[in-house]
Every structure is written in C-alpha cells, then in structure tokens.
Motif scaffolding. Structure first.
Motif, mmCIF file in Angstrom:
data_model
loop_
_atom_site.group_PDB
_atom_site.id
_atom_site.type_symbol
_atom_site.label_atom_id
_atom_site.label_comp_id
_atom_site.label_asym_id
_atom_site.label_seq_id
_atom_site.Cartn_x
_atom_site.Cartn_y
_atom_site.Cartn_z
ATOM 1 N N LYS A 130 -28.141 24.985 -16.084
ATOM 2 C CA LYS A 130 -26.731 25.168 -16.437
ATOM 3 C C LYS A 130 -26.548 25.829 -17.794
ATOM 4 C CE LYS A 130 -22.402 22.607 -17.000
ATOM 5 N NZ LYS A 130 -21.754 21.275 -16.930
ATOM 6 N N TYR A 131 -27.374 25.438 -18.776
ATOM 7 C CA TYR A 131 -27.142 25.880 -20.147
ATOM 8 C C TYR A 131 -28.093 26.978 -20.618
ATOM 9 C CZ TYR A 131 -23.886 22.034 -20.482
ATOM 10 O OH TYR A 131 -22.823 21.191 -20.274
ATOM 11 N N SER A 132 -28.953 27.490 -19.729
ATOM 12 C CA SER A 132 -29.748 28.669 -20.093
ATOM 13 C C SER A 132 -28.820 29.875 -20.176
ATOM 14 C CB SER A 132 -30.857 28.906 -19.061
ATOM 15 O OG SER A 132 -30.313 29.065 -17.765
ATOM 16 N N ILE A 154 -39.778 21.073 -20.521
ATOM 17 C CA ILE A 154 -38.745 21.893 -19.889
ATOM 18 C C ILE A 154 -38.049 22.701 -20.976
ATOM 19 C CG2 ILE A 154 -36.666 21.891 -18.459
ATOM 20 C CD1 ILE A 154 -37.588 19.042 -17.526
ATOM 21 N N GLU A 155 -38.180 24.026 -20.906
ATOM 22 C CA GLU A 155 -37.597 24.913 -21.916
ATOM 23 C C GLU A 155 -36.567 25.843 -21.269
ATOM 24 O OE1 GLU A 155 -40.914 26.269 -24.906
ATOM 25 O OE2 GLU A 155 -41.730 26.322 -22.869
ATOM 26 N N ASP A 156 -35.572 26.245 -22.044
ATOM 27 C CA ASP A 156 -34.631 27.252 -21.571
ATOM 28 C C ASP A 156 -34.290 28.211 -22.714
ATOM 29 O OD1 ASP A 156 -31.997 26.527 -22.939
ATOM 30 O OD2 ASP A 156 -32.414 24.630 -21.949
ATOM 31 N N ASN A 157 -33.628 29.301 -22.375
ATOM 32 C CA ASN A 157 -33.273 30.304 -23.386
ATOM 33 C C ASN A 157 -31.782 30.282 -23.712
ATOM 34 O OD1 ASN A 157 -32.394 31.379 -20.950
ATOM 35 N ND2 ASN A 157 -32.954 33.486 -21.477
ATOM 36 N N LYS A 209 -36.386 30.136 -27.717
ATOM 37 C CA LYS A 209 -35.385 29.865 -28.755
ATOM 38 C C LYS A 209 -34.297 28.881 -28.327
ATOM 39 C CE LYS A 209 -37.698 32.895 -31.030
ATOM 40 N NZ LYS A 209 -38.750 32.410 -31.954
ATOM 41 N N GLY A 210 -34.309 28.458 -27.057
ATOM 42 C CA GLY A 210 -33.341 27.484 -26.603
ATOM 43 C C GLY A 210 -33.869 26.068 -26.785
ATOM 44 N N LEU A 211 -33.415 25.149 -25.932
ATOM 45 C CA LEU A 211 -33.825 23.756 -26.036
ATOM 46 C C LEU A 211 -35.141 23.528 -25.299
ATOM 47 C CD1 LEU A 211 -32.892 20.893 -26.996
ATOM 48 C CD2 LEU A 211 -32.036 20.561 -24.663
ATOM 49 N N ALA A 212 -36.026 22.743 -25.901
ATOM 50 C CA ALA A 212 -37.273 22.314 -25.264
ATOM 51 C C ALA A 212 -37.273 20.791 -25.208
ATOM 52 C CB ALA A 212 -38.491 22.819 -26.031
#
Length: 217
Positions: A130-132, A154-157, A209-212
């Motif tokens: 949802k927030y990538s 779990i990582e996202d950008n 650079k997003g949340l990990a």
C-alpha cells in the motif's frame, strides 16, 4: 467489535480495488470490446475470490483467538511468504507493484502457530504494498538465518519514516489510519509480537530508502 474491526481492516484493500476497477469499467463502457470485457470480468472475479479467502482467514484467526488455543507446528518461511503473496496477487497487478523475494535456503523453518504467523506477515506485506511508491512500487522480501534464528525482512520504496513507525509501534496506542501501521493492524501485530516474544526492528531501507521491517523469530 474486535472481529468486525479486524475484518474491515483487512477488507479495505480489495474493496478499494473493486471501487477503482468498477469506476474504470464505467468510464470505458462506451468503447468496450469483448476482449476487454473478459479482462474486467476476470479481475472482478479475482477480487471476489480474494475477498472470500480474506474473510475465511480472518474468521478462522478470530475463532482461534476466542478459544485461546495455540497449535504449534513446523512451518516453512518461503512457502508462507508465497501463500500471503497469492492472496495479494490481484492487488499487486492492479497497483503495478514489483515484488522481489530473496531466499538462499527455502528449507528455513520454525515451530510457530501458522495462522498467527500468516496474520503477522500479511499485515506487514499489505502495508508495504500500500505504501510503496505509487508510480514504481517495489517490495523486497528477504528470508535469512542469523545465529540459527529465522529472520524476515520486508522493505519498500515508499516514504515511511522508520523512527516515527517505531515509536508508534512500541509506545503508542495507534488511532492513526494513514500510516504503515493503521489502528487494527498495529494492534494485531503488536499482540502477536508480544505473545510469542518476537523481536522486531524498524529502519530506513539502505537500498530502497523506504521502510524496512525486520522480524526475528
């Protein structure tokens, strides 16, 4: 009340996708052809199937919680990640997200309650989807073992602030809806983490650079 909150939280994504899809269908109605009609029909069916599976999983989890029965079994992390991603398959396609899975050893396993493990995993993967980034969303899921301890990262950008999310998770009673940890998702995850004495860390992804989110089992 708790059951209804859990169900509404997890149904938010598929229902929202159905709204987007039907609005697009309405806009294309005048120029629609048979091939496009089949495509819309298939996507609507996939959303419907995903919704039914979500309700079944949630009601099973809620019933398990109500009975306070915890059945521990051997589960394989790679298989569980794939099971969760299968439930989000239509969401991933509709939102054009890029999912990466890195796992050097598919036999990494642990003894855990499968339902609650999938519930924890589903919340964090759902939030990463949802927030990538909305234009070129990337979600990277890594399964590793450190000091004989299974770990999922779990990582996202997206633009998630790790410091804020960490404070929210460990200190606050979240009532905030527009964040990686919305109200009920926060409560579900924190309850499972506390129940099984898991270790969890939030940081900024060095690669994306997003949340990990790093979960130690």
């Amino acid at each position: 009340d708790v059951i209804f909150k859990i169900v509404s939280h997890d149904l938010k994504m598929p229902v929202n996708n159905l709204v987007i899809l039907t609005q697009k269908f309405d806009n294309d109605l005048k120029s629609i052809n048979q091939e496009l009609l089949k495509d819309y029909s298939k996507k609507m069916n996939l959303i419907a199937v995903d919704t039914v599976e979500t309700v079944n999983n949630l009601l099973y989890w809620s019933n398990n919680e109500a009975n306070k029965s915890i059945f521990i079994e051997k589960i394989y992390l790679f298989d569980c990640v794939h099971d969760v991603l299968d439930t989000f398959n239509i969401n991933i396609k509709l939102l054009n997200k890029n999912i990466l899975i890195n796992c050097d050893n598919k036999d990494i396993s642990l003894d855990f309650n499968r339902v609650q493990f999938l519930t924890l995993l589903k919340n964090f993967i759902s939030n990463a989807i949802k927030y990538s980034d909305s234009e070129n969303g990337i979600i990277n899921i890594r399964i590793i073992r450190e000091s004989n301890r299974p770990i999922i990262i779990i990582e996202d950008n997206g633009k998630g602030d790790a410091s804020y999310i960490s404070r929210l998770f460990f200190q606050g009673e979240s009532q905030i809806l527009d964040t990686h940890l919305s109200g009920m998702g926060y409560k579900i995850c924190k309850e499972i983490v506390n129940k099984f004495s898991l270790k969890i860390e939030f940081s900024q992804s060095e690669t994306y650079k997003g949340l990990a989110v790093k979960i130690y089992f």
